[in-house]
Every structure is written in C-alpha cells, then in structure tokens.
Write a protein that holds these residues in place. Structure first.
Motif: not given
Length: 259
Positions: A146-147, A158-160, A144, A164-167
């Motif tokens: 997104i960056k 960076t994942r969704r 997942s 929220t997001t997680e790096t």
C-alpha cells in the motif's frame, strides 16, 4: 538510479459485457478493451517513483495483436517505453503461460531494479502472475503493498496483512504487487497523449523468445464461462401505516432468515 518495470493487462471493459438471462452465456460482442483498472494504479506509483528518483520506466504487456492499441494509453501515463509480447494464442493463455512470456520479455530487456504489478487483474483475478513471475526471475515477491518508498537505494514497502500493516526493506530486485489504494491514477493531458505516440515501442513475438512450446501451452483449460442473474422477489408494500409496513418488511426478512 532506478530501472523500473511495470506490467499491465489489456482487458475487456466489464461494463460492456452482457449476460443472456436464459443461457447465462456472456455476450462480449460489443465489449471494448481498456487497461485493467488495477494496473493503472501500478503504473501510477511506478511513475511517481520515476519522477522522485530518476532512472527509467518500462511498461510490459502480453497479449494478442490488439494489445498494440493499449500502448499509447499506457505510455501517456508515465512510462518512457513499452514492450509488448504478441501471441495470437494469448486469449487462451493462463497464468502459467502469461508469466513465462512476461519473464522472457523482461530478461530480454536487461537489468532492472524493481517490477511493479497490480495485486490482481480486472478480468481473471487469480493473483498468480506476479508470484509466478518472481519465481521465474528468482527474485523475492512482496505482496499487498500500500506504500512504496526508496531511500539509500533500498525499497521500503508497507504491505497490508489483514487489519495490520508490515514494513519490509528490500535491497535488491524484487516483484511488488500493489493494492489500488497505493496511488490514484492520473488523467493524461493532451500533450502527454500526443507525446506517447513518439515513445519507443518494441514488439516481441512469443515464438521468438526462446521458450519451448510447452512453456506457451496452458495448464488450465476453460470449458465454459457462465454469468449469473439475481432473481428478485420484487415485493412492494403499499397497504397500511408506516409502522405496519415496517412490521411486514421485518416479518418477511425474518422468514427469509435475513434478520
């Protein structure tokens, strides 16, 4: 230097598929094939990373003989070369077989720094192949995404996760599954399309990858696929003032449990 691999799938164009309203059978007789829309996003972000970091980018696909038609399109979008695994039984393959074939092809290609796949495919959409691929190659899977960035030879993903997001920082080879929002696919120019025909294309036969027969035997068997048709009530409100028509609409929606 990055050695990136991006996997893609050659699928039926869902807009060409028709459903028989009586039997609900799918009619694919007039359906043409195209790159999975989600895979175009994966190819695009892989191409952007190649342009930023240098190195190499290989597109890998698995399918029947018609996958050869996809190579020019895939290569026109940025990859420098393509590898396709030709399997006459690919239309019967499940995620288990597909992952086994892709893993064998990637291992035969040599070292890599990252593998980028779409989070899902436009046809089956079971989200299994990239995760199975990571297990077979014994590398982490980051889902997942997104960056994607690369700094000091490390990948910053960076994942969704829900809302929220997680790096995550990864220091070695890994499989990344990307969401469509990661990059907008480019439209290849005429020059890129013409140039794609000159790029290296390697065909591998599924039976020559050293896989035992059971590794190319699906675990899942599909008995049938049915479409669905929505039956509408087609109620038209003509009589009364706007307020009365609105009241009739609300009353019917309430009766149906929709409000």
């Amino acid at each position: 230097m990055q050695n990136i691999i991006t996997c893609y799938k050659w699928v039926l164009n869902e807009q060409d598929i028709r459903i028989d309203p009586g039997s609900l059978n799918l009619d694919t007789s007039r359906a043409k094939k195209r790159l999975s829309e989600y895979d175009k996003n994966a190819i695009e972000i892989a191409t952007q990373l190649l342009e930023q970091q240098g190195g190499s980018l290989t597109a890998v696909s698995y399918g029947a003989a018609d996958v050869k038609q996809s190579l020019k399109d895939a290569l026109s979008r940025g990859p420098e070369k393509a590898i396709w695994v030709n399997d006459p039984d690919a239309d019967k393959a499940d995620a288990y077989v597909t992952a086994n074939a892709l893993a064998a092809a990637i291992q035969a290609a040599g070292e890599y720094t990252m593998i980028i796949c779409a989070d899902t495919s436009a046809d089956i959409s079971n989200q299994q192949v990239p995760l199975r691929l990571a297990v077979l190659l014994d590398v982490p899977a980051v889902t997942s995404v997104i960056k994607l960035e690369i700094k000091d030879e490390k990948v910053i993903a960076t994942r969704r996760v829900g809302e929220t997001t997680e790096t995550i920082i990864v220091g070695g080879p890994a499989v990344y599954t990307v969401l469509p929002e990661i990059a907008q696919p480019r439209f290849p120019t005429v020059k890129q399309v013409l140039g794609a025909g000159k790029k290296p294309q390697t065909e591998l036969k599924a039976g020559e990858l050293g896989l035992k027969p059971e590794r190319l035997t699906p675990k899942r068997k599909i008995r049938e696929i049915k479409g669905y048709v929505v039956t509408r009530k087609n109620i038209v409100y003509k009589e009364g003032t706007p307020a009365e028509i609105a009241a009739q609409l609300v009353a019917n929606l309430t009766k149906e449990g929709l409000v």
